[in-house]
Scaffold this motif. Structure first.
Motif, PDB file in Angstrom:
ATOM      1  N   ASN A   1     -40.989 -12.501  20.536  1.00 51.66           N
ATOM      2  CA  ASN A   1     -41.071 -11.078  20.218  1.00 51.66           C
ATOM      3  C   ASN A   1     -41.381 -10.848  18.736  1.00 51.66           C
ATOM      4  OD1 ASN A   1     -40.500 -10.480  22.891  1.00 51.66           O
ATOM      5  ND2 ASN A   1     -38.309 -10.221  22.518  1.00 51.66           N
ATOM      6  N   ALA A   2     -40.773 -11.641  17.870  1.00 52.63           N
ATOM      7  CA  ALA A   2     -41.033 -11.509  16.429  1.00 52.63           C
ATOM      8  C   ALA A   2     -42.494 -11.811  16.119  1.00 52.63           C
ATOM      9  CB  ALA A   2     -40.112 -12.440  15.641  1.00 52.63           C
ATOM     10  N   LEU A   3     -43.032 -12.855  16.733  1.00 58.50           N
ATOM     11  CA  LEU A   3     -44.447 -13.195  16.524  1.00 58.50           C
ATOM     12  C   LEU A   3     -45.351 -12.083  17.045  1.00 58.50           C
ATOM     13  CD1 LEU A   3     -44.276 -16.955  17.489  1.00 58.50           C
ATOM     14  CD2 LEU A   3     -44.815 -16.051  15.211  1.00 58.50           C
ATOM     15  N   ASP A   4     -45.031 -11.551  18.216  1.00 56.79           N
ATOM     16  CA  ASP A   4     -45.814 -10.445  18.775  1.00 56.79           C
ATOM     17  C   ASP A   4     -45.805  -9.245  17.825  1.00 56.79           C
ATOM     18  OD1 ASP A   4     -46.430 -11.905  21.053  1.00 56.79           O
ATOM     19  OD2 ASP A   4     -44.887 -10.939  22.295  1.00 56.79           O
ATOM     20  N   THR A   5     -44.638  -8.933  17.298  1.00 57.66           N
ATOM     21  CA  THR A   5     -44.499  -7.805  16.370  1.00 57.66           C
ATOM     22  C   THR A   5     -45.332  -8.021  15.111  1.00 57.66           C
ATOM     23  OG1 THR A   5     -42.280  -7.303  17.185  1.00 57.66           O
ATOM     24  CG2 THR A   5     -42.833  -6.475  14.992  1.00 57.66           C
ATOM     25  N   MET A   6     -45.366  -9.263  14.624  1.00 61.95           N
ATOM     26  CA  MET A   6     -46.142  -9.578  13.418  1.00 61.95           C
ATOM     27  C   MET A   6     -47.633  -9.734  13.711  1.00 61.95           C
ATOM     28  SD  MET A   6     -43.681 -12.173  11.223  1.00 61.95           S
ATOM     29  CE  MET A   6     -43.813 -13.517  12.389  1.00 61.95           C
ATOM     30  N   GLY A   7     -47.984  -9.856  15.006  1.00 61.40           N
ATOM     31  CA  GLY A   7     -49.389  -9.967  15.383  1.00 61.40           C
ATOM     32  C   GLY A   7     -49.924 -11.390  15.446  1.00 61.40           C
ATOM     33  N   TYR A   8     -49.053 -12.354  15.747  1.00 61.32           N
ATOM     34  CA  TYR A   8     -49.475 -13.759  15.821  1.00 61.32           C
ATOM     35  C   TYR A   8     -49.262 -14.315  17.221  1.00 61.32           C
ATOM     36  CZ  TYR A   8     -49.703 -13.283  10.835  1.00 61.32           C
ATOM     37  OH  TYR A   8     -50.037 -12.844   9.580  1.00 61.32           O
ATOM     38  N   GLN A   9     -50.157 -15.195  17.640  1.00 58.53           N
ATOM     39  CA  GLN A   9     -50.092 -15.812  18.958  1.00 58.53           C
ATOM     40  C   GLN A   9     -48.965 -16.839  19.045  1.00 58.53           C
ATOM     41  OE1 GLN A   9     -51.849 -13.811  20.808  1.00 58.53           O
ATOM     42  NE2 GLN A   9     -53.244 -15.302  21.676  1.00 58.53           N
ATOM     43  N   SER A  10     -48.708 -17.519  17.922  1.00 59.50           N
ATOM     44  CA  SER A  10     -47.734 -18.615  17.933  1.00 59.50           C
ATOM     45  C   SER A  10     -47.211 -18.843  16.516  1.00 59.50           C
ATOM     46  CB  SER A  10     -48.384 -19.906  18.438  1.00 59.50           C
ATOM     47  OG  SER A  10     -49.378 -20.339  17.509  1.00 59.50           O
ATOM     48  N   THR A  11     -46.176 -19.648  16.416  1.00 62.75           N
ATOM     49  CA  THR A  11     -45.661 -20.028  15.104  1.00 62.75           C
ATOM     50  C   THR A  11     -46.734 -20.782  14.320  1.00 62.75           C
ATOM     51  OG1 THR A  11     -43.393 -20.116  15.947  1.00 62.75           O
ATOM     52  CG2 THR A  11     -43.836 -21.334  13.924  1.00 62.75           C
TER      53      THR A  11
ATOM     54  N   GLY B   1     -39.387 -25.323  12.505  1.00 59.85           N
ATOM     55  CA  GLY B   1     -39.029 -25.982  13.751  1.00 59.85           C
ATOM     56  C   GLY B   1     -40.237 -26.072  14.667  1.00 59.85           C
ATOM     57  N   ASP B   2     -40.091 -26.850  15.693  1.00 58.93           N
ATOM     58  CA  ASP B   2     -41.166 -27.118  16.642  1.00 58.93           C
ATOM     59  C   ASP B   2     -41.298 -25.988  17.659  1.00 58.93           C
ATOM     60  OD1 ASP B   2     -43.176 -28.487  17.994  1.00 58.93           O
ATOM     61  OD2 ASP B   2     -41.781 -29.744  19.117  1.00 58.93           O
ATOM     62  N   GLN B   3     -42.360 -25.204  17.570  1.00 63.98           N
ATOM     63  CA  GLN B   3     -42.734 -24.155  18.522  1.00 63.98           C
ATOM     64  C   GLN B   3     -41.540 -23.385  19.108  1.00 63.98           C
ATOM     65  OE1 GLN B   3     -45.774 -25.534  21.314  1.00 63.98           O
ATOM     66  NE2 GLN B   3     -46.176 -27.249  19.951  1.00 63.98           N
ATOM     67  N   PRO B   4     -40.789 -22.704  18.258  1.00 68.88           N
ATOM     68  CA  PRO B   4     -39.576 -22.020  18.743  1.00 68.88           C
ATOM     69  C   PRO B   4     -39.829 -20.926  19.769  1.00 68.88           C
ATOM     70  CG  PRO B   4     -40.093 -21.359  16.503  1.00 68.88           C
ATOM     71  CD  PRO B   4     -41.001 -22.497  16.833  1.00 68.88           C
TER      72      PRO B   4
END
Length: 160
Positions: A105-115, A93-96
């Motif tokens: 929060n999921a991205l932060d936990t995985m260590g990524y700035q964005s999808t 999906g487009d920038q969820p």
């Protein structure tokens, strides 16, 4: 003049219209059509948009996991290689993270700035681990986003 053109089109048999359309489509073009087997990797079904025709997008509450893990991604990619695929089609999906705090929060936990950052990493990893060419379908992107993803795509061909 336009009325005559419309009348002519309406009176022309369908098979003749198709023949003319085909001739215009292929005029001065190579008539070879190719395809490449792709494995479908749904990175995340989350999306910031609400398109009522879409059957792909889901909300966080309807998902067990918001993003595929890298292990899941590689498992899918390896199964694609075993099935004879040459490309990994990443869908998402487009920038969820712009709509859902859970995605952020999921991205932060995985260590990524964005999808898109996670997509870039996933595409690079899949290529390096399996040799499948990344085929990305990420939605709307800025020039900066495209430039970041370009490093994954063009590293394969050596083009800038």
């Amino acid at each position: 003049m336009i009325e005559n053109d419309i009348k002519n089109l309406l009176e022309t048999p369908l098979n003749e219209l198709v023949k003319r359309a085909n001739a215009r489509t292929w005029h001065n073009r190579n008539q070879i059509v190719t395809s490449s087997r792709k494995v479908f990797i749904p990175l995340t079904p989350l999306c910031r948009d609400v398109c009522h025709y879409c059957t792909f997008a889901k909300t966080p509450g309807k998902l067990d996991s918001l993003y595929l893990s890298m292990e899941q991604i590689l498992d899918i990619a390896r199964a694609g290689v075993d099935a004879g695929c040459k490309e990994a089609l990443f869908t998402l999906g487009d920038q969820p993270e712009l709509r859902y705090n859970a995605a952020r929060n999921a991205l932060d936990t995985m260590g990524y700035q964005s999808t898109l950052d996670y997509l870039r990493h996933a595409a690079d990893t899949v290529y390096k681990e399996t040799g499948l060419l990344p085929h990305l379908n990420p939605g709307l992107m800025s020039e900066t986003d495209m430039a970041a993803l370009r490093t994954v795509i063009f590293v394969l061909t050596g083009q800038p």
